[in-house]
Design an enzyme around this catalytic site. Structure first.
Site, PDB file in Angstrom:
ATOM      1  N   CYS A 140      -4.889  -3.561   3.247  1.00 35.73           N
ATOM      2  CA  CYS A 140      -4.569  -3.209   4.629  1.00 35.73           C
ATOM      3  C   CYS A 140      -5.693  -3.488   5.633  1.00 35.73           C
ATOM      4  O   CYS A 140      -5.903  -4.621   6.034  1.00 35.73           O
ATOM      5  CB  CYS A 140      -4.116  -1.751   4.683  1.00 35.73           C
ATOM      6  SG  CYS A 140      -3.163  -1.319   6.170  1.00 35.73           S
TER       7      CYS A 140
ATOM      8  N   GLU B  40       0.847  -1.189   0.000  1.00 33.20           N
ATOM      9  CA  GLU B  40       0.000   0.000   0.000  1.00 33.20           C
ATOM     10  C   GLU B  40       0.887   1.245   0.000  1.00 33.20           C
ATOM     11  O   GLU B  40       1.967   1.266   0.598  1.00 33.20           O
ATOM     12  CB  GLU B  40      -0.874  -0.013   1.257  1.00 33.20           C
ATOM     13  CG  GLU B  40      -1.866   1.131   1.350  1.00 33.20           C
ATOM     14  CD  GLU B  40      -2.679   1.101   2.641  1.00 33.20           C
ATOM     15  OE1 GLU B  40      -3.782   1.653   2.652  1.00 33.20           O
ATOM     16  OE2 GLU B  40      -2.200   0.508   3.629  1.00 33.20           O
TER      17      GLU B  40
ATOM     18  N   LYS C  15     -10.354   0.352  -1.914  1.00 31.57           N
ATOM     19  CA  LYS C  15     -10.416  -0.064  -0.506  1.00 31.57           C
ATOM     20  C   LYS C  15     -11.770   0.289   0.108  1.00 31.57           C
ATOM     21  O   LYS C  15     -12.230   1.420   0.032  1.00 31.57           O
ATOM     22  CB  LYS C  15      -9.291   0.613   0.272  1.00 31.57           C
ATOM     23  CG  LYS C  15      -9.177   0.199   1.731  1.00 31.57           C
ATOM     24  CD  LYS C  15      -8.005   0.929   2.374  1.00 31.57           C
ATOM     25  CE  LYS C  15      -7.813   0.554   3.829  1.00 31.57           C
ATOM     26  NZ  LYS C  15      -6.710   1.330   4.442  1.00 31.57           N
TER      27      LYS C  15
END
Length: 310
Positions: free
Chosen positions: A184, A71, A143
């Site tokens: 993440c 990321e 995300k």
């Protein structure tokens, strides 16, 4: 003349490698060598690209077909507003550099967490992009779960102030197998990974990250191994590592985990910039799933508990 012939031969070989890498995985090819890249991104996009290029060169030298980057591979600034100012469309100059890197090396690239232009001037998307070996986009995932947390003994991070969430899960084929894309903080929501696996057919779950030191030390490896075990998938987790600036430090410890939950690749120094290499073996994945048929047992359990599961 000899030098020109050698150069032409090398260019032809590189083009052939790129063409081969751009093709989806054949059913006859059950093993694929891949690399995770670990780095310490800073507030300089060109410097970060040069680091990624070095990692790509190392991956090629190691015989890998794919490289997985963390990321924020392209940029980490000192503030959310600074990151917002770097947002670009996926056909912009920043991503074009990585498209050319794919073409030059023949590698598929997993670019986990790019600052993509968002729905309004105040928000970007944190977008995971997969490029094939010709530099074309194989998949994009925005995300979904945003990190709005006051970390105990750590920073206060409010991702939603400048990031708009996505609303769609994504898988794609690759030379290594079917990839399930996440970023993440998604790691803490197991239903995402179960859906990617049991509904959408993922064999390899991707978790490019920039975990904080506090949360990483407490939860990083145990969560990754849990996702591998419960989904009987490979998990590839490329991580940011070290001190980015005066306000940001990341945990590192990039890992590749097999479907039995065993760590099969990690960097010798968990904070260093570099790669770790492993072979993704889909025969091994199939064997794990056959010996313990979680998918079938899960389906029976969900039928028995119909209406009780969220």
């Amino acid at each position: 003349a000899a030098a020109q012939a050698a150069a032409a031969q090398a260019a032809a070989a590189q083009a052939a490698a790129a063409a081969a890498a751009a093709q989806p995985r054949s059913d006859k090819t059950r093993s694929c060598r891949v690399a995770i890249g670990q780095m310490t991104s800073v507030g300089d996009q060109i410097k970060n690209f040069q680091t990624c290029k070095q990692l790509a060169d190392q991956a090629v030298a190691a015989g890998c077909k794919m490289l997985f980057l963390p990321e924020c591979f392209s940029f980490i600034g000192e503030s959310l507003q600074e990151s917002l100012s770097k947002a670009e469309p996926l056909d912009g100059p920043a991503m074009d550099r990585y498209r050319q890197l794919s073409r030059d090396t023949g590698l598929w690239l997993s670019l986990g967490g790019f600052q993509e232009v968002g729905p309004d001037p105040e928000h970007l998307h944190n977008t995971h992009v997969v490029l094939d070996g010709s530099g074309s986009t194989a998949a994009t995932y925005r995300k979904v779960h945003l990190f709005d947390v006051d970390v105990p003994n750590g920073p206060v991070l409010m991702e939603s102030r400048t990031t708009a969430p996505g609303n769609k899960l994504v898988t794609c084929e690759s030379p290594a197998g079917r990839l399930g894309l996440t970023v993440c903080y998604d790691l803490r929501f197991p239903e995402v990974y179960q859906t990617l696996t049991w509904t959408m057919g993922a064999q390899i779950l991707l978790v490019p990250s920039a975990f904080t030191k506090v949360t990483g030390a407490a939860h990083w490896e145990i969560l990754l191994r849990a996702r591998a075990v419960e989904c009987q998938c490979y998990v590839i987790a490329a991580a940011q590592a070290g001190v980015h600036n005066s306000k940001r430090e990341s945990y590192g410890h990039s890992l590749i985990i097999d479907p039995w939950g065993t760590v099969i690749a990690r960097l010798e120094d968990p904070q260093q910039t570099g790669i770790a290499v492993a072979d993704i073996d889909l025969d091994k994945l199939d064997a794990v799933r056959q010996k313990m048929p979680i998918q079938q047992h899960r389906a029976k359990g969900r039928e028995l508990l119909k209406g009780q599961l969220g």
